[in-house]
Design an enzyme around this catalytic site. Structure first.
Site, PDB file in Angstrom:
ATOM      1  N   GLU A   1       0.813  -1.218   0.000  1.00 52.30           N
ATOM      2  CA  GLU A   1       0.000   0.000   0.000  1.00 52.30           C
ATOM      3  C   GLU A   1       0.844   1.264   0.000  1.00 52.30           C
ATOM      4  O   GLU A   1       0.322   2.367  -0.101  1.00 52.30           O
ATOM      5  CB  GLU A   1      -0.998   0.000   1.166  1.00 52.30           C
TER       6      GLU A   1
ATOM      7  N   ASP B   1      -5.010   2.830   0.330  1.00 53.89           N
ATOM      8  CA  ASP B   1      -3.834   3.658   0.588  1.00 53.89           C
ATOM      9  C   ASP B   1      -2.941   3.759  -0.633  1.00 53.89           C
ATOM     10  O   ASP B   1      -2.383   4.816  -0.912  1.00 53.89           O
ATOM     11  CB  ASP B   1      -3.046   3.093   1.778  1.00 53.89           C
TER      12      ASP B   1
HETATM   13  C1  PEP Z   1      -6.112  -0.289   2.175  1.00 55.70           C
HETATM   14  O1  PEP Z   1      -5.365   0.660   2.448  1.00 55.70           O
HETATM   15  O2  PEP Z   1      -6.489  -0.548   1.017  1.00 55.70           O
HETATM   16  C2  PEP Z   1      -6.626  -1.157   3.241  1.00 55.70           C
HETATM   17  C3  PEP Z   1      -7.307  -2.244   2.951  1.00 55.70           C
HETATM   18  O3  PEP Z   1      -6.392  -0.787   4.522  1.00 55.70           O
HETATM   19  P1  PEP Z   1      -7.172   0.361   5.315  1.00 55.70           P
HETATM   20  O4  PEP Z   1      -8.348   0.771   4.472  1.00 55.70           O
HETATM   21  O5  PEP Z   1      -7.577  -0.205   6.632  1.00 55.70           O
HETATM   22  O6  PEP Z   1      -6.154   1.434   5.426  1.00 55.70           O
HETATM   23 MG    MG Z   2      -4.392   0.778   4.364  1.00 53.27          MG
END
Ligand code: PEP
Ligand code: MG
Length: 754
Positions: free
Chosen positions: A603, A627
């Site tokens: 990410e 992210d």
């Molecule tokens: C993401 O970043 O795609 C993810 C699944 O984590 P979060 O949304 O919890 O940051």
């Molecule tokens: Mg994330």
């Protein structure tokens, strides 16, 4: 100049409606630039005409009557060019049009600046003077700055005025507010305004039945604040000099005098509840102080605000938690917290409407997981005026209707019925295997953890859990949860899904997920102390979590561990050392733990370029597209102002995913996607073409994604991707995939998406 600007904007922001706001603008501009005329022309949404909406200097009765076509006259020219027009002698300009009935005859100097918000011209601010002269550069700069800052206030005041008009009207006139799709679905219900404690500005108006009791409670709160202040003064008397201590006396004087208290009591008698009455009184006094010339006196405004907050805190001391205020509650707020969502019983929660945030904010993700429609980023929503109003939130398009007409209501009821039929069809599909027509198995996992009870999610036919966000058990406590508490929480999930795999992600706080007992104050929280960075700096917290995870899996052995926000190989190595340490300790203690598969989230863009090194160390990758999209495109996932740029079907995002999948596959490591992209039908078609091995999504998205997978072969998805590579904009790529979904008879699944 800066001071004047600030004061004008403050006054405009606190105006009750658009007329008042415009009146303040023209009056203050005429004074501060010393011109003969200051006027605002607003552009109408339907015809694009410019209507004289406020003036100081021209005839007042021309307001609302003088209308110029979109490109007519100098005002039209400013709107058309979207830049200032500064003329020494306006009447000699070829675009000049004389408008009758305004009394404008003798004016020569003209300066018009556009009022623009989010790329749309809302109107034109014009100043004029009798003499021949070109306005100076600093005057022009002042008006441009003012217009840029006023745009938001003008559109806010417009919406606010419209709403108050609706509230006064006995027959409902529908007001539409524009936001962003947050979670799909249509909510029809009543607005319950939620606000952070002790945030006076966010307090809504609410009618009160028993004014006497309300006044009594208010007086008790005031006495409590007086006691507090006396206490502070006593404690400080040995530390502070007498002049400073006088401040406490001044505060006590304000609380003892008749103005703050008396006016609030009056307002309660007039029918508002104590917090609403207090907000109005404090607001009025703050404005008076803020408009004073003397900077010392201006600063006193903050003392009054502080007093207001203190009284409010005491009033709210015995405020009951929000409950099911209405049978179909639509939660409305400046910013809605995950905790507030949790306070409403699930069966009464119809929808969510928030001023801040976007579809990828955690509250929106939670709403998606709960199957609750949400509209985010409704910037012009006058939250304080909506309590108890009938409201419809269209989570597909991002529209909000306040006090909707019967016609609008019926249309949305029809849409809701259609929606539940589609859900029935999808429920049938969800029991089938997740295999493409050409036999490629793409397991569909669930994202869980944001919802406290996992029971409902277990039955959603997922192949396991691809992302368990462990932040939530941490958020629900008032301190870091211990090993035993975590063990019980994780065990529940592992047992519920066994023998299916459950991927527990280690703590990912920071960014927009803050633990109340572990505040991290940073200028750039998304680029700061987040996820694995915190875990590695606090091995005691990380080790406790890993131990709880491993112990929870004893005898089940369906645990998988995933690390968030990894940006360097060193971080990964350090985390693996700690995981090994935890396992070693547990074995020594006689726990029959087995080493679970360990993977990382991709990410952070830097991880894309180190897949080779990472692959040697881990068992799998899971792409966190929420992210990854924000970091790759430099677009804050929570900022509604740039939400239009947050495009997961951007060629750069697709290119990055391709690189990850291709590299990982060369090294024999599987790749999953667990960001919101995995729940977006158009994006899933692209991911199928890219060769993703599995997907993980909210339970509510699972049936529709299974339908997509069962409808297209991998070959078809690859061909489509070839076409997508030829396109250069995210919009074209989405259109390509949406068209294919429509042709395949899956039109009902196409949504605005990101
Ligand atoms: C993401 O970043 O795609 C993810 C699944 O984590 P979060 O949304 O919890 O940051
Ligand atoms: Mg994330």
């Amino acid at each position: 100049m800066l001071d004047i600007l600030r004061r004008i904007i403050q006054e405009v922001n606190s105006a009750a409606d658009l007329d008042q706001a415009l009146g303040i603008i023209v009056q203050r501009v005429r004074e501060s630039v010393a011109v003969d005329v200051a006027s605002v022309y607003l552009k109408t949404a339907d015809t694009g005409e410019f209507v004289l909406s406020a003036t100081e200097g021209l005839r007042k009765d021309a307001v609302g009557h003088v209308r110029l076509a979109a490109s007519e006259g100098l005002v039209g020219m400013v709107g058309e060019r979207e830049e200032p027009v500064n003329l020494e002698d306006a009447p000699s300009h070829p675009r000049y049009r004389f408008t009758k009935g305004t009394g404008e005859n003798p004016y020569h100097a003209f300066l018009g600046v556009p009022i623009i918000q989010h790329g749309t011209v809302l109107g034109v601010l014009v100043v004029r003077q009798r003499q021949h002269r070109r306005f100076a550069e600093d005057e022009e700069a002042f008006l441009v700055t003012l217009a840029a800052q006023l745009a938001g206030a003008i559109s806010h005041a417009g919406a606010s005025g419209e709403i108050s008009h609706v509230l006064q009207a006995s027959e409902g006139v529908s007001v539409t507010l524009k936001g962003l799709p947050g979670a799909p679905g249509v909510a029809i219900g009543q607005a319950l305004v939620v606000y952070p404690p002790a945030n006076l500005e966010a307090i809504p108006d609410r009618s009160v039945k028993d004014a006497d009791t309300e006044i009594e409670n208010f007086r008790v709160a005031v006495t409590a604040v007086q006691d507090d202040i006396r206490d502070y003064a006593n404690r400080m008397s040995s530390i502070l000099p007498a002049e400073e201590l006088a401040l406490f006396d001044a505060l006590l004087l304000m609380l003892g005098g008749d103005s703050l208290i008396g006016e609030t009591v009056e307002r309660i008698r007039a029918g508002n509840w104590a917090p609403g009455a207090l907000r109005e009184t404090i607001g009025e006094h703050v404005r008076v102080f803020e408009s004073m010339e003397d900077s010392y006196m201006r600063e006193r405004a903050s003392d009054i605000r502080d007093l207001g907050r203190r009284i409010l805190t005491h009033i709210q001391g015995d405020r009951p938690a929000i409950g099911a205020a209405y049978p179909r509650t639509v939660l409305v707020g400046e910013e809605i917290s995950i905790g507030q969502l949790a306070e409403i019983p699930h069966e009464s929660l119809a929808g969510i409407v928030s001023v801040s945030g976007s579809s990828s904010s955690h509250v929106a993700i939670l709403a998606q997981a709960m199957g609750v429609p949400a509209v985010m980023g409704v910037e012009d929503m006058p939250v304080g005026r909506l309590e108890g109003q009938a409201i419809i939130a269209d989570g597909y398009r991002g529209d909000v209707f306040v006090n909707p007409s019967e016609l609008v209501r019926e249309e949305f009821l029809r849409l809701q019925t259609q929606e539940s039929k589609l859900t029935e069809v999808l429920q049938h599909v969800s029991r089938q295997p997740s295999v493409t027509p050409d036999g490629v198995n793409i397991p569909l996992y669930l994202n869980i953890g944001l919802v406290s009870g996992i029971e409902n999610e277990v039955h959603a036919n997922g192949d396991g859990v691809g992302l368990y966000r462990t932040e939530i058990p941490f958020l629900m406590q008032d301190r870091f949860p211990g090993e035993e508490f975590q063990l019980r929480t994780y065990r529940k999930a592992l047992e519920a899904f066994a023998p299916r795999p459950v991927t527990l992600r280690t703590l990912d706080v920071g960014g927009d997920k803050m633990l109340p007992y572990f505040p991290v104050i940073e200028d750039n929280p998304f680029l700061g102390w987040r996820g694995i960075r915190i875990s590695l700096d606090h091995p005691e917290i990380f080790l406790t979590q890993i131990r709880a995870m491993m112990r929870a899996s004893v005898g089940l052995n369906n645990l998988t561990i995933m690390l968030p926000m990894v940006s360097t190989v060193t971080e990964l190595d350090n985390a693996l050392v700690l995981i090994n340490q935890a396992q070693g300790e547990l074995l020594e203690e006689g726990e029959l733990v087995v080493r679970p598969p360990v993977g990382i989230m991709i990410e952070v863009p830097s991880a894309i370029y180190q897949i080779g090194a990472m692959a040697k160390r881990v068992d799998f990758f899971s792409i966190g597209t929420n992210d990854l999209t924000q970091y790759l495109l430099a677009v804050d996932r929570n900022n509604s102002r740039v939400a239009g740029l947050y495009q997961s079907l951007h060629p750069a995002v697709l290119g990055a995913i391709k690189q990850v999948i291709d590299q990982a596959h060369i090294l024999g490591k599987p790749v999953s996607v667990c960001g919101e992209m995995a729940g977006d039908p158009a994006a899933v078609l692209a991911l199928m073409g890219l060769g993703v091995n599995s997907l993980s999504m909210s339970a509510s998205n699972l049936p529709r994604i299974k339908w997509v997978i069962r409808s297209f072969t991998r070959e078809e998805a690859r061909d489509l991707l070839e076409q997508a590579w030829q396109l250069e904009s995210p919009r074209e790529i989405r259109e390509l995939y949406n068209a294919v979904l429509e042709q395949g008879g899956l039109g009902g699944l196409v949504r605005a998406g990101n």
